[in-house]
Design a protein around this motif. Structure first.
Motif, PDB file in Angstrom:
ATOM      1  N   VAL A 387      61.220  40.913 -35.796  1.00  0.00           N
ATOM      2  CA  VAL A 387      60.396  41.748 -35.021  1.00  0.00           C
ATOM      3  C   VAL A 387      59.800  42.339 -36.436  1.00  0.00           C
ATOM      4  O   VAL A 387      59.604  43.557 -36.216  1.00  0.00           O
ATOM      5  CB  VAL A 387      60.157  42.274 -34.080  1.00  0.00           C
ATOM      6  CG1 VAL A 387      58.813  42.756 -33.118  1.00  0.00           C
ATOM      7  CG2 VAL A 387      60.833  41.664 -33.091  1.00  0.00           C
ATOM      8  N   PRO A 388      58.839  42.237 -37.059  1.00  0.00           N
ATOM      9  CA  PRO A 388      58.570  43.035 -38.364  1.00  0.00           C
ATOM     10  C   PRO A 388      57.962  43.564 -38.076  1.00  0.00           C
ATOM     11  O   PRO A 388      57.983  45.463 -38.698  1.00  0.00           O
ATOM     12  CB  PRO A 388      57.410  42.354 -38.735  1.00  0.00           C
ATOM     13  CG  PRO A 388      57.080  40.285 -38.777  1.00  0.00           C
ATOM     14  CD  PRO A 388      58.025  40.978 -37.317  1.00  0.00           C
ATOM     15  N   VAL A 389      56.830  44.010 -37.356  1.00  0.00           N
ATOM     16  CA  VAL A 389      56.423  45.708 -36.529  1.00  0.00           C
ATOM     17  C   VAL A 389      57.334  46.980 -36.119  1.00  0.00           C
ATOM     18  O   VAL A 389      57.326  48.121 -36.517  1.00  0.00           O
ATOM     19  CB  VAL A 389      55.288  45.236 -35.775  1.00  0.00           C
ATOM     20  CG1 VAL A 389      55.615  45.435 -33.891  1.00  0.00           C
ATOM     21  CG2 VAL A 389      54.476  47.256 -34.977  1.00  0.00           C
ATOM     22  N   LEU A 390      58.386  46.156 -35.418  1.00  0.00           N
ATOM     23  CA  LEU A 390      59.859  47.242 -35.255  1.00  0.00           C
ATOM     24  C   LEU A 390      60.393  47.676 -36.515  1.00  0.00           C
ATOM     25  O   LEU A 390      61.295  48.784 -36.277  1.00  0.00           O
ATOM     26  CB  LEU A 390      60.377  46.339 -34.002  1.00  0.00           C
ATOM     27  CG  LEU A 390      60.113  46.115 -32.610  1.00  0.00           C
ATOM     28  CD1 LEU A 390      61.094  45.852 -31.849  1.00  0.00           C
ATOM     29  CD2 LEU A 390      59.409  47.394 -32.050  1.00  0.00           C
ATOM     30  N   ARG A 391      60.021  46.864 -37.366  1.00  0.00           N
ATOM     31  CA  ARG A 391      61.203  47.574 -38.240  1.00  0.00           C
ATOM     32  C   ARG A 391      60.292  48.696 -39.530  1.00  0.00           C
ATOM     33  O   ARG A 391      61.467  49.045 -40.460  1.00  0.00           O
ATOM     34  CB  ARG A 391      61.119  46.077 -39.438  1.00  0.00           C
ATOM     35  CG  ARG A 391      61.656  44.894 -38.961  1.00  0.00           C
ATOM     36  CD  ARG A 391      62.965  44.551 -40.201  1.00  0.00           C
ATOM     37  NE  ARG A 391      61.393  43.479 -40.964  1.00  0.00           N
ATOM     38  CZ  ARG A 391      61.490  42.257 -40.946  1.00  0.00           C
ATOM     39  NH1 ARG A 391      62.040  41.289 -39.416  1.00  0.00           N
ATOM     40  NH2 ARG A 391      60.524  41.402 -41.408  1.00  0.00           N
ATOM     41  N   LYS A 392      59.515  48.703 -39.582  1.00  0.00           N
ATOM     42  CA  LYS A 392      59.048  49.787 -39.477  1.00  0.00           C
ATOM     43  C   LYS A 392      59.724  51.093 -39.437  1.00  0.00           C
ATOM     44  O   LYS A 392      58.975  52.350 -39.655  1.00  0.00           O
ATOM     45  CB  LYS A 392      56.884  49.871 -39.017  1.00  0.00           C
ATOM     46  CG  LYS A 392      56.564  48.869 -39.753  1.00  0.00           C
ATOM     47  CD  LYS A 392      54.936  48.992 -39.756  1.00  0.00           C
ATOM     48  CE  LYS A 392      54.203  48.029 -40.646  1.00  0.00           C
ATOM     49  NZ  LYS A 392      52.447  47.434 -39.577  1.00  0.00           N
ATOM     50  N   GLU A 410      49.074  46.678 -33.124  1.00  0.00           N
ATOM     51  CA  GLU A 410      50.373  46.635 -33.891  1.00  0.00           C
ATOM     52  C   GLU A 410      51.363  47.652 -32.918  1.00  0.00           C
ATOM     53  O   GLU A 410      52.778  47.285 -31.867  1.00  0.00           O
ATOM     54  CB  GLU A 410      50.808  47.959 -35.228  1.00  0.00           C
ATOM     55  CG  GLU A 410      50.047  46.668 -36.553  1.00  0.00           C
ATOM     56  CD  GLU A 410      50.370  47.193 -37.461  1.00  0.00           C
ATOM     57  OE1 GLU A 410      50.398  46.911 -38.796  1.00  0.00           O
ATOM     58  OE2 GLU A 410      49.966  48.840 -37.518  1.00  0.00           O
ATOM     59  N   GLN A 411      50.314  48.865 -31.739  1.00  0.00           N
ATOM     60  CA  GLN A 411      51.238  49.911 -30.833  1.00  0.00           C
ATOM     61  C   GLN A 411      51.063  49.047 -29.874  1.00  0.00           C
ATOM     62  O   GLN A 411      52.484  49.256 -29.152  1.00  0.00           O
ATOM     63  CB  GLN A 411      49.850  50.299 -30.967  1.00  0.00           C
ATOM     64  CG  GLN A 411      50.340  52.330 -32.209  1.00  0.00           C
ATOM     65  CD  GLN A 411      48.748  52.689 -31.909  1.00  0.00           C
ATOM     66  OE1 GLN A 411      48.016  52.974 -30.413  1.00  0.00           O
ATOM     67  NE2 GLN A 411      49.125  54.230 -32.613  1.00  0.00           N
ATOM     68  N   ARG A 412      50.145  47.893 -29.213  1.00  0.00           N
ATOM     69  CA  ARG A 412      50.141  46.961 -28.311  1.00  0.00           C
ATOM     70  C   ARG A 412      51.830  46.017 -28.163  1.00  0.00           C
ATOM     71  O   ARG A 412      52.260  45.908 -27.345  1.00  0.00           O
ATOM     72  CB  ARG A 412      49.152  46.263 -28.068  1.00  0.00           C
ATOM     73  CG  ARG A 412      48.166  46.867 -27.577  1.00  0.00           C
ATOM     74  CD  ARG A 412      47.098  46.390 -26.994  1.00  0.00           C
ATOM     75  NE  ARG A 412      46.160  45.298 -26.828  1.00  0.00           N
ATOM     76  CZ  ARG A 412      46.791  44.784 -25.440  1.00  0.00           C
ATOM     77  NH1 ARG A 412      46.679  46.031 -24.541  1.00  0.00           N
ATOM     78  NH2 ARG A 412      46.831  44.011 -24.830  1.00  0.00           N
ATOM     79  N   ASP A 413      52.021  45.859 -30.060  1.00  0.00           N
ATOM     80  CA  ASP A 413      52.573  44.839 -29.909  1.00  0.00           C
ATOM     81  C   ASP A 413      54.257  45.184 -29.628  1.00  0.00           C
ATOM     82  O   ASP A 413      55.212  45.377 -28.989  1.00  0.00           O
ATOM     83  CB  ASP A 413      52.850  44.132 -31.485  1.00  0.00           C
ATOM     84  CG  ASP A 413      51.945  43.859 -31.568  1.00  0.00           C
ATOM     85  OD1 ASP A 413      51.488  42.625 -31.183  1.00  0.00           O
ATOM     86  OD2 ASP A 413      51.571  42.818 -32.749  1.00  0.00           O
ATOM     87  N   VAL A 414      54.303  46.558 -30.062  1.00  0.00           N
ATOM     88  CA  VAL A 414      55.690  47.875 -30.383  1.00  0.00           C
ATOM     89  C   VAL A 414      56.096  47.784 -28.628  1.00  0.00           C
ATOM     90  O   VAL A 414      57.212  47.434 -28.568  1.00  0.00           O
ATOM     91  CB  VAL A 414      55.307  48.859 -31.070  1.00  0.00           C
ATOM     92  CG1 VAL A 414      56.687  49.646 -30.239  1.00  0.00           C
ATOM     93  CG2 VAL A 414      55.423  48.661 -32.471  1.00  0.00           C
TER      94      VAL A 414
END
Length: 463
Positions: A387-392, A410-414
């Protein structure tokens, strides 16, 4: 009074052109009806559909005949080219014949000019013969497919990215193969299937089905077992395993083809009473709210969003939670996928040894009990690391800084990947109205989405 007849025609598959087409069958059946003065009231057709006991698809024409027309009481004859058109299964044909007899409908075979007698044994024997012929065909097909698999020969539809050479072998199409690799790289980088569909002018479902194919790694699967194919791979096994893990992740969000959400929790948060997705509302001269579409709950939008963000930061600061989500880089994902595959291969080796009598059943059970949980753990790690966005957020000391730099999408994805958000019905205080605390941040229910995290943190209160 006229005699009513229904014509039933069917062909399963005729690649060689040796069988009578449905058009030819219908023509012969109509001639049979004309010679006898029967009125054709309907023609039912099942094209490219098998009638054997091994058939996986239904037959709409046959089902209409059996369920609707035969019991209607308006039918005198069913006319078909040959008996096997109705069924190649003796049990199904016997049931069909009994239904016809029950409702006074006769079966006429156009190719022989014979009207079947329910007391005649010949049709029953022929049905048994047709069933055995069908079974032999099925066995031959299965043997051929298994032989092809063991020899690495491809079968089935040619995957996108390949072309056939003059010998019928699969060869890589450089242009199309480059598109496949680009799609895979985009998925691993967090792209949505809907977005890829727009870019490559393909349905999202088609792209998902395509990228899940092990054929791109030079692997074919027959009866649940993997075999090494003889064609050149487009993807290496590691990349194929990783993209399959991403696409099969049950937590992967389903993309929408509608307009983009303009607010943080629209469609993500749910009503605590009916579980319907919350909507964002901005009444005139009043604060914006998140509300149930049926009016069960409503809370100030700022209260809900602040509560969700605070719970999110609390969870990210928790070592148990973050350990389940964050890894430093993609190499860890590759290592987890490698570990899962190596453990699976080890276990398969023990299964083979047990089948050959080289180890006992007790030893095999012990290895399954030992390696099974390790395999699942490695797969779970690889799955969560994709899950790429979480790796941030991995390795940061203040998740708020990362959060503020994210886009709304991206916030909604998280939130969608990590949290379950719901708003319960407000609690009343007897005659004094609604309890103010039931409308505050403490009334917003926020829980970890990952079951493993929820189990580890079940004794902690984050409400």
């Amino acid at each position: 009074m006229s005699t009513n007849a229904v014509i039933y025609v069917r062909v399963s598959k005729d690649d060689k052109g040796t069988s009578r087409s449905v058009g030819e069958q219908e023509k012969e059946c109509r001639l049979a009806c004309e010679r006898r003065g029967w009125r054709v009231v309907e023609v039912l057709e099942d094209n490219d559909l098998s009638a054997s006991r091994y058939a996986r698809k239904g037959r709409p024409g046959y089902e209409t005949l059996l369920d609707d027309l035969i019991p209607s009481g308006t039918l005198d004859y069913i006319v078909t080219w040959e008996q096997s058109r109705i069924a190649r299964d003796d049990v199904k044909f016997g049931f069909f014949q009994r239904q016809c007899e029950k409702h006074g409908v006769a079966i006429h075979i156009a190719s022989t000019g014979q009207t079947l007698d329910p007391d005649d044994m010949a049709p029953k024997i022929l049905a048994i013969f047709d069933a055995e012929v069908s079974a032999q065909t099925s066995r031959r097909v299965r043997r051929a497919l298994l032989d092809n698999a063991e020899n690495g020969k491809p079968h089935g539809k040619l995957p996108y990215g390949y072309v056939k050479d003059e010998n019928g072998s699969w060869q890589v199409d450089p242009v199309a193969a480059a598109e496949v690799r680009d799609m895979v790289a985009a998925v691993l980088d967090g792209a949505t299937l809907y977005g890829l569909g727009r870019k490559y002018h393909r349905p999202a479902r088609s792209i998902r089905s395509m990228l899940l194919s092990p054929a791109y790694a030079g692997i074919l699967v027959q009866n649940g077992k993997a075999y090494q194919g003889s064609w050149p791979p487009i993807l290496d096994v590691d990349t194929s395993d990783r993209v399959r893990t991403v696409l099969m992740n049950p937590l992967r969000r389903k993309t929408s083809t509608g307009p983009k959400a303009a607010h943080l929790l629209t469609g993500i948060g749910t009503c605590g009473k009916c579980q319907k997705p919350l909507r964002y509302a901005r009444p005139k001269d009043r604060p914006a709210t998140y509300r149930c579409p049926d009016g069960h709950v409503s809370r100030k939008a700022t209260v809900v969003e602040d509560a969700v963000e605070q719970r999110l930061f609390d969870y990210f600061a928790d070592q148990i939670f973050s350990r389940r989500l964050f890894y430093a880089d993609d190499r860890d994902a590759v290592a987890a996928a490698d570990r899962a595959r190596e453990l699976r291969q080890r276990l398969d080796g023990y299964v083979l040894k047990a089948a050959q009598g080289k180890i006992s059943d007790e030893s095999l059970e012990l290895m399954e009990a030992t390696l099974g949980p390790q395999i699942e753990q490695a797969r779970e790690e690889a799955q969560q690391m994709t899950v790429p966005v979480l790796r941030k957020f991995a390795g940061v000391t203040d998740p708020r800084e990362v959060w503020d730099d994210l886009t709304l999408a991206e916030q909604r994805d998280v939130i969608r990947e990590t949290l379950l958000v719901s708003i319960p019905v407000a609690i009343t205080r007897d005659t004094k109205g609604v309890n103010p605390r039931s409308l505050g941040a403490e009334s917003v229910v926020v829980e970890p989405r990952l079951e493993a995290c929820a189990a580890n943190m079940k004794d902690r209160k984050y409400r």
